[in-house]
Design a protein around this motif. Structure first.
Motif, PDB file in Angstrom:
ATOM      1  N   ALA A  17       0.846  -1.197   0.000  1.00 32.21           N
ATOM      2  CA  ALA A  17       0.000   0.000   0.000  1.00 32.21           C
ATOM      3  C   ALA A  17       0.877   1.241   0.000  1.00 32.21           C
ATOM      4  N   ARG A  18       0.271   2.352  -0.462  1.00 28.88           N
ATOM      5  CA  ARG A  18       0.937   3.647  -0.480  1.00 28.88           C
ATOM      6  C   ARG A  18       0.019   4.665   0.188  1.00 28.88           C
ATOM      7  N   ASP A  21      -3.474   5.446  -1.162  1.00 29.56           N
ATOM      8  CA  ASP A  21      -4.525   4.425  -1.125  1.00 29.56           C
ATOM      9  C   ASP A  21      -5.572   4.709  -0.050  1.00 29.56           C
ATOM     10  N   ALA A  22      -5.403   5.766   0.714  1.00 27.93           N
ATOM     11  CA  ALA A  22      -6.283   6.043   1.851  1.00 27.93           C
ATOM     12  C   ALA A  22      -7.755   6.107   1.473  1.00 27.93           C
ATOM     13  N   ALA A  25      -8.794   2.511   1.046  1.00 32.06           N
ATOM     14  CA  ALA A  25      -8.561   1.616   2.173  1.00 32.06           C
ATOM     15  C   ALA A  25      -9.341   1.976   3.433  1.00 32.06           C
ATOM     16  N   TYR A  57      -3.775   7.171   8.420  1.00 30.25           N
ATOM     17  CA  TYR A  57      -3.365   6.258   7.351  1.00 30.25           C
ATOM     18  C   TYR A  57      -1.998   6.596   6.737  1.00 30.25           C
ATOM     19  N   PHE A  66      -0.495   2.810   6.257  1.00 28.50           N
ATOM     20  CA  PHE A  66      -0.288   2.159   4.957  1.00 28.50           C
ATOM     21  C   PHE A  66       0.904   1.210   4.988  1.00 28.50           C
ATOM     22  N   GLN A  69       0.274  -2.606   5.133  1.00 29.01           N
ATOM     23  CA  GLN A  69      -0.784  -3.123   4.270  1.00 29.01           C
ATOM     24  C   GLN A  69      -0.300  -3.548   2.892  1.00 29.01           C
TER      25      GLN A  69
END
Length: 196
Positions: A17-18, A21-22, A25, A57, A66, A69
């Motif tokens: 995840a980066r 991606d909030a 996610a 996040y 992140f 994830q």
């Protein structure tokens, strides 16, 4: 050995995840963790919890960051699901930012840490409603097992509430009961799977 299940998608990419991606996610996480999200944020509804979690996040050093994830996505880049997992021995420290928030709100900072030392703790496994039943959850669990092995951990653990249909997936992927825990007003079964 490659296992396929009816309806399984074969060309899913699992990637770290980066921070960006909030928007995908956080709502999926909150929809999955529900009252645990309320306990972490000190609020009592999903919208307020999501708003708070959006702030956590992109930051490192907290349980919902992140950095813990993986995202499952289609070949076109559409996100389909996520897994959030961290070493169990870090659980207490990863909850400290949430304790600080609760104290700042004048609330008790009591948060039950979920992870167990020696395991990679799966905090959240979530797949979008449209992508369920296609083997994406299984792929994400496989990614967690690989991550545990990379970190030198010998087990993957998670908590499942009675009646959660995901329990069938966990059993199929080799998870077995290892006790029960009370958490945020609910009772959960602690499931573990050996790595290797």
């Amino acid at each position: 050995m490659l296992c396929r299940y009816p309806g399984e998608v074969t060309d899913v990419l699992i990637r770290p995840a980066r921070p960006f991606d909030a928007a995908f996610a956080v709502p999926l996480i909150q929809a999955t963790i529900g009252r645990i999200g309320y306990a972490l944020t000190g609020v009592t509804d999903d919208v307020a919890a999501e708003r708070t979690l959006l702030g956590f996040y992109p930051l490192r050093g907290n349980r919902l960051s992140f950095e813990h994830q993986f995202i499952a996505q289609s070949p076109t880049g559409e996100p389909l699901g996520l897994i959030l997992a961290y070493p169990g021995e870090h659980a207490e420290a990863l909850d400290d930012p949430f304790r600080e928030r609760l104290h700042a709100l004048g609330l008790p900072g009591r948060i039950e840490s979920e992870g167990t030392p020696g395991e990679l703790y799966v905090d959240t496994l979530a797949v979008t409603e449209a992508a369920r039943g296609q083997g994406i959850g299984a792929r994400l669990l496989d990614a967690a097992v690989e991550r545990a092995a990379t970190l030198g951990l010998h087990q993957v653990g998670l908590l499942v509430e009675d009646g959660n249909p995901a329990a069938r997936l966990y059993a199929r992927k080799g998870f077995r009961p290892a006790g029960t825990r009370a958490l945020a007003g609910g009772t959960y079964t602690h499931l573990v799977r050996d790595v290797g």
